[in-house]
Design a protein around this motif. Structure first.
Motif, PDB file in Angstrom:
ATOM      1  N   LEU A  96       0.831  -1.200   0.000  1.00  0.00           N
ATOM      2  CA  LEU A  96       0.000   0.000   0.000  1.00  0.00           C
ATOM      3  C   LEU A  96       0.868   1.253   0.000  1.00  0.00           C
ATOM      4  CD1 LEU A  96      -2.623   1.579   0.230  1.00  0.00           C
ATOM      5  CD2 LEU A  96      -2.555   1.194   2.709  1.00  0.00           C
ATOM      6  N   GLN A  97       1.881   1.291   0.864  1.00  0.00           N
ATOM      7  CA  GLN A  97       2.764   2.460   0.916  1.00  0.00           C
ATOM      8  C   GLN A  97       3.575   2.591  -0.372  1.00  0.00           C
ATOM      9  OE1 GLN A  97       2.497   4.743   3.151  1.00  0.00           O
ATOM     10  NE2 GLN A  97       1.080   3.574   4.444  1.00  0.00           N
ATOM     11  N   LEU A  98       3.968   1.466  -0.957  1.00  0.00           N
ATOM     12  CA  LEU A  98       4.693   1.512  -2.226  1.00  0.00           C
ATOM     13  C   LEU A  98       3.806   2.076  -3.325  1.00  0.00           C
ATOM     14  CD1 LEU A  98       7.190   0.860  -3.944  1.00  0.00           C
ATOM     15  CD2 LEU A  98       6.298  -1.467  -4.227  1.00  0.00           C
ATOM     16  N   LYS A  99       2.558   1.648  -3.354  1.00  0.00           N
ATOM     17  CA  LYS A  99       1.602   2.182  -4.336  1.00  0.00           C
ATOM     18  C   LYS A  99       1.513   3.698  -4.226  1.00  0.00           C
ATOM     19  CE  LYS A  99      -3.379   2.276  -5.263  1.00  0.00           C
ATOM     20  NZ  LYS A  99      -4.690   1.667  -4.956  1.00  0.00           N
ATOM     21  N   ARG A 100       1.394   4.208  -3.003  1.00  0.00           N
ATOM     22  CA  ARG A 100       1.264   5.653  -2.802  1.00  0.00           C
ATOM     23  C   ARG A 100       2.512   6.395  -3.275  1.00  0.00           C
ATOM     24  NH1 ARG A 100      -1.477   5.449   3.286  1.00  0.00           N
ATOM     25  NH2 ARG A 100      -3.585   4.874   2.578  1.00  0.00           N
ATOM     26  N   VAL A 101       3.692   5.836  -2.994  1.00  0.00           N
ATOM     27  CA  VAL A 101       4.933   6.482  -3.426  1.00  0.00           C
ATOM     28  C   VAL A 101       5.008   6.526  -4.949  1.00  0.00           C
ATOM     29  CG1 VAL A 101       7.442   6.344  -3.450  1.00  0.00           C
ATOM     30  CG2 VAL A 101       6.212   5.837  -1.354  1.00  0.00           C
ATOM     31  N   LEU A 102       4.727   5.397  -5.606  1.00  0.00           N
ATOM     32  CA  LEU A 102       4.862   5.332  -7.062  1.00  0.00           C
ATOM     33  C   LEU A 102       3.857   6.246  -7.754  1.00  0.00           C
ATOM     34  CD1 LEU A 102       5.542   1.518  -7.636  1.00  0.00           C
ATOM     35  CD2 LEU A 102       7.165   3.396  -7.371  1.00  0.00           C
ATOM     36  N   VAL A 103       2.643   6.350  -7.214  1.00  0.00           N
ATOM     37  CA  VAL A 103       1.665   7.289  -7.774  1.00  0.00           C
ATOM     38  C   VAL A 103       2.165   8.720  -7.610  1.00  0.00           C
ATOM     39  CG1 VAL A 103      -0.658   8.246  -7.477  1.00  0.00           C
ATOM     40  CG2 VAL A 103      -0.323   5.764  -7.488  1.00  0.00           C
ATOM     41  N   ALA A 104       2.705   9.037  -6.428  1.00  0.00           N
ATOM     42  CA  ALA A 104       3.210  10.395  -6.179  1.00  0.00           C
ATOM     43  C   ALA A 104       4.402  10.717  -7.064  1.00  0.00           C
ATOM     44  CB  ALA A 104       3.579  10.543  -4.710  1.00  0.00           C
ATOM     45  N   MET A 105       5.248   9.735  -7.349  1.00  0.00           N
ATOM     46  CA  MET A 105       6.420   9.969  -8.183  1.00  0.00           C
ATOM     47  C   MET A 105       6.036  10.258  -9.629  1.00  0.00           C
ATOM     48  SD  MET A 105       9.129   7.162  -6.630  1.00  0.00           S
ATOM     49  CE  MET A 105      10.541   7.687  -7.625  1.00  0.00           C
ATOM     50  N   ARG A 106       4.824   9.861 -10.008  1.00  0.00           N
ATOM     51  CA  ARG A 106       4.318  10.175 -11.346  1.00  0.00           C
ATOM     52  C   ARG A 106       3.616  11.523 -11.387  1.00  0.00           C
ATOM     53  NH1 ARG A 106       1.229   4.776 -13.679  1.00  0.00           N
ATOM     54  NH2 ARG A 106       3.077   3.505 -14.081  1.00  0.00           N
ATOM     55  N   GLY A 107       3.330  12.108 -10.222  1.00  0.00           N
ATOM     56  CA  GLY A 107       2.467  13.274 -10.155  1.00  0.00           C
ATOM     57  C   GLY A 107       3.194  14.601 -10.142  1.00  0.00           C
ATOM     58  N   ASP A 108       2.516  15.599  -9.586  1.00  0.00           N
ATOM     59  CA  ASP A 108       3.000  16.981  -9.541  1.00  0.00           C
ATOM     60  C   ASP A 108       4.252  17.055  -8.666  1.00  0.00           C
ATOM     61  OD1 ASP A 108       3.438  19.675  -9.264  1.00  0.00           O
ATOM     62  OD2 ASP A 108       1.357  20.165  -8.746  1.00  0.00           O
ATOM     63  N   PRO A 109       5.381  17.504  -9.228  1.00  0.00           N
ATOM     64  CA  PRO A 109       6.624  17.557  -8.449  1.00  0.00           C
ATOM     65  C   PRO A 109       6.609  18.581  -7.326  1.00  0.00           C
ATOM     66  CG  PRO A 109       6.926  18.603 -10.580  1.00  0.00           C
ATOM     67  CD  PRO A 109       5.576  17.957 -10.624  1.00  0.00           C
ATOM     68  N   SER A 110       5.618  19.491  -7.323  1.00  0.00           N
ATOM     69  CA  SER A 110       5.540  20.447  -6.219  1.00  0.00           C
ATOM     70  C   SER A 110       5.032  19.777  -4.946  1.00  0.00           C
ATOM     71  CB  SER A 110       4.612  21.611  -6.592  1.00  0.00           C
ATOM     72  OG  SER A 110       3.272  21.147  -6.770  1.00  0.00           O
ATOM     73  N   HIS A 111       4.447  18.574  -5.090  1.00  0.00           N
ATOM     74  CA  HIS A 111       4.011  17.806  -3.927  1.00  0.00           C
ATOM     75  C   HIS A 111       5.053  16.728  -3.650  1.00  0.00           C
ATOM     76  CE1 HIS A 111      -0.313  18.889  -5.328  1.00  0.00           C
ATOM     77  NE2 HIS A 111       0.253  19.877  -4.646  1.00  0.00           N
ATOM     78  N   PRO A 112       5.642  16.743  -2.484  1.00  0.00           N
ATOM     79  CA  PRO A 112       6.706  15.761  -2.209  1.00  0.00           C
ATOM     80  C   PRO A 112       6.179  14.327  -2.223  1.00  0.00           C
ATOM     81  CG  PRO A 112       6.049  16.897  -0.192  1.00  0.00           C
ATOM     82  CD  PRO A 112       5.372  17.613  -1.324  1.00  0.00           C
ATOM     83  N   ALA A 113       6.959  13.432  -2.802  1.00  0.00           N
ATOM     84  CA  ALA A 113       6.590  12.017  -2.790  1.00  0.00           C
ATOM     85  C   ALA A 113       6.671  11.501  -1.352  1.00  0.00           C
ATOM     86  CB  ALA A 113       7.539  11.223  -3.687  1.00  0.00           C
ATOM     87  N   PRO A 114       5.627  10.825  -0.871  1.00  0.00           N
ATOM     88  CA  PRO A 114       5.583  10.428   0.547  1.00  0.00           C
ATOM     89  C   PRO A 114       6.438   9.200   0.841  1.00  0.00           C
ATOM     90  CG  PRO A 114       3.643   9.614  -0.573  1.00  0.00           C
ATOM     91  CD  PRO A 114       4.433  10.392  -1.597  1.00  0.00           C
ATOM     92  N   HIS A 115       7.710   9.290   0.505  1.00  0.00           N
ATOM     93  CA  HIS A 115       8.520   8.097   0.736  1.00  0.00           C
ATOM     94  C   HIS A 115       8.936   7.963   2.196  1.00  0.00           C
ATOM     95  CE1 HIS A 115      11.954  10.765   0.753  1.00  0.00           C
ATOM     96  NE2 HIS A 115      12.837   9.774   0.760  1.00  0.00           N
ATOM     97  N   ARG A 116       8.741   9.021   2.998  1.00  0.00           N
ATOM     98  CA  ARG A 116       8.997   8.894   4.439  1.00  0.00           C
ATOM     99  C   ARG A 116       8.052   7.865   5.054  1.00  0.00           C
ATOM    100  NH1 ARG A 116      12.092  12.841   7.050  1.00  0.00           N
ATOM    101  NH2 ARG A 116      12.789  14.552   5.704  1.00  0.00           N
ATOM    102  N   ASP A 117       6.800   7.889   4.620  1.00  0.00           N
ATOM    103  CA  ASP A 117       5.839   6.895   5.114  1.00  0.00           C
ATOM    104  C   ASP A 117       6.265   5.489   4.691  1.00  0.00           C
ATOM    105  OD1 ASP A 117       4.315   8.880   6.261  1.00  0.00           O
ATOM    106  OD2 ASP A 117       2.921   9.030   4.580  1.00  0.00           O
ATOM    107  N   PHE A 118       6.778   5.385   3.485  1.00  0.00           N
ATOM    108  CA  PHE A 118       7.248   4.081   2.999  1.00  0.00           C
ATOM    109  C   PHE A 118       8.453   3.616   3.816  1.00  0.00           C
ATOM    110  CE2 PHE A 118       9.808   1.547  -0.102  1.00  0.00           C
ATOM    111  CZ  PHE A 118       8.928   0.481  -0.206  1.00  0.00           C
ATOM    112  N   LEU A 119       9.380   4.532   4.089  1.00  0.00           N
ATOM    113  CA  LEU A 119      10.554   4.183   4.898  1.00  0.00           C
ATOM    114  C   LEU A 119      10.151   3.738   6.299  1.00  0.00           C
ATOM    115  CD1 LEU A 119      12.935   7.129   3.894  1.00  0.00           C
ATOM    116  CD2 LEU A 119      13.133   4.749   3.174  1.00  0.00           C
ATOM    117  N   ASN A 120       9.196   4.453   6.901  1.00  0.00           N
ATOM    118  CA  ASN A 120       8.720   4.072   8.230  1.00  0.00           C
ATOM    119  C   ASN A 120       8.011   2.722   8.198  1.00  0.00           C
ATOM    120  OD1 ASN A 120       9.684   6.397   9.523  1.00  0.00           O
ATOM    121  ND2 ASN A 120       7.845   7.566   9.007  1.00  0.00           N
ATOM    122  N   CYS A 121       7.298   2.476   7.100  1.00  0.00           N
ATOM    123  CA  CYS A 121       6.618   1.190   6.934  1.00  0.00           C
ATOM    124  C   CYS A 121       7.637   0.056   6.846  1.00  0.00           C
ATOM    125  CB  CYS A 121       5.742   1.235   5.687  1.00  0.00           C
ATOM    126  SG  CYS A 121       4.879  -0.314   5.322  1.00  0.00           S
TER     127      CYS A 121
END
Length: 328
Positions: free
Chosen positions: A61-86
């Protein structure tokens, strides 16, 4: 396609196929793997289909969110901190240097375990699965024992001089003679006999991950091999010896194109990971060193073949060509 502001100009956007990820508590290994997962667009497409329940400790689930964010608007940081914590909650600890191949396999296995859609998780695993047949032949009676299994990355031994990917692949599939204290039990002879052992390919995956075994234990310590390993942009499995294939191997599409390279710099005690990935649309190479991203060339990728003091290729990601690409 995402955009990133040029380091040299705050007015002109630079079109790049990668987004940088800040280093958080020695996260360069995970950052680099996220770049390769993002470049594996088939994985992101499959995860987008998955309607997952909420769960902060759920790796897919956290990986899905990161990969979607990495495809999106670069002004919004990719939530990889949540993935790292996961990952940290799943025993891939923050603040510790990790081995990229071990983390890669752990993430794939955690996806298999934690996805509630088992058909989709199997589809993801099959995308990477290298089906092999291991065999053991008695040299006295010639009887053969076989067993089918699979790998998610292909571990290739390298020599302490010049290597080519083709040579490493050929060596991997060469049989070994087991004699003296290494003799194996033969059910037909009902005793231990000298044997021949080897591995054969049954099915090649869509995504082929190759792991170059650059770290070697010697005299109680681990050291890194910086020797050269050359690898091509396109690799054709049909050109390796026929002995590498099992009798039931029937695939006709055996040509692969390199799309990502995980690079390790440093030694076995202190190191750093970066990545080269190839853009899906324009096929240009890009380089990511944590948050720093820049365009690159195939000539720069080739500098990771090896050499003292250089970043060396550690993992290679190849994608099997479609019939259209192969014919073109």
């Amino acid at each position: 396609m995402s955009y990133r502001w040029s380091f040299f100009s705050l007015r002109l956007p630079t079109r790049l196929g990668m987004r940088g990820l800040p280093n958080c508590q020695l996260s360069c290994c995970v950052n680099t793997l996220l770049q390769t997962f993002s470049a594996t667009w088939e994985l992101a497409d499959l995860l987008v289909k998955w309607e997952a329940a909420a769960g902060s400790g759920n790796v897919p689930l956290q990986l899905k969110r990161v990969l979607v964010a990495m495809r999106g608007d670069p002004s919004h940081p990719a939530p990889h901190r949540d993935f790292l914590n996961c990952l940290d909650r799943n025993c891939i600890r923050l603040g510790i240097q990790h081995d990229a191949d071990e983390v890669f396999l752990s993430i794939l296995n955690l996806m298999q375990q934690q996805m509630d859609d088992k058909d989709l998780s199997l589809e993801i695993q099959n995308m990477y699965k290298i089906s092999v047949e291991t065999y053991l032949q008695c040299l006295r009676c010639n009887s053969i024992q076989t067993q089918n299994s699979y790998l998610l990355s292909l571990p290739l031994h390298i020599k302490e001089d010049h290597n080519s990917l083709e040579d490493c692949m050929t060596s991997f599939f060469e049989h070994q003679e087991l004699t003296d204290i290494n003799c194996c039990f033969c059910p037909k002879c009902e005793t231990k006999r000298p044997s021949r052992q080897g591995v054969r390919l049954r099915v090649l995956p869509h995504i082929l991950c190759i792991y170059l075994k650059r770290f070697r234990n010697m005299r109680g310590s681990t050291r890194k091999l910086d020797c050269s390993v050359t690898f091509p942009e396109t690799f054709d499995f049909s050109e390796i010896p026929k002995e590498a294939f099992s009798a039931d191997f029937t695939q006709s599409d055996c040509r692969y194109t390199l799309y990502a390279v995980v690079v390790h710099s440093g030694n076995s005690v202190c190191g750093h990971y970066t990545a080269y990935v190839r853009d899906r649309v324009n096929k240009h190479w890009h380089y990511a060193d944590d948050s720093h991203v820049q365009q690159a060339s195939w000539e720069e990728v080739q500098k990771t073949y090896g050499g003292h003091g250089r970043g060396t290729a550690y993992m290679l990601m190849y994608r099997r060509n479609t019939k259209e690409e192969f014919s073109g």
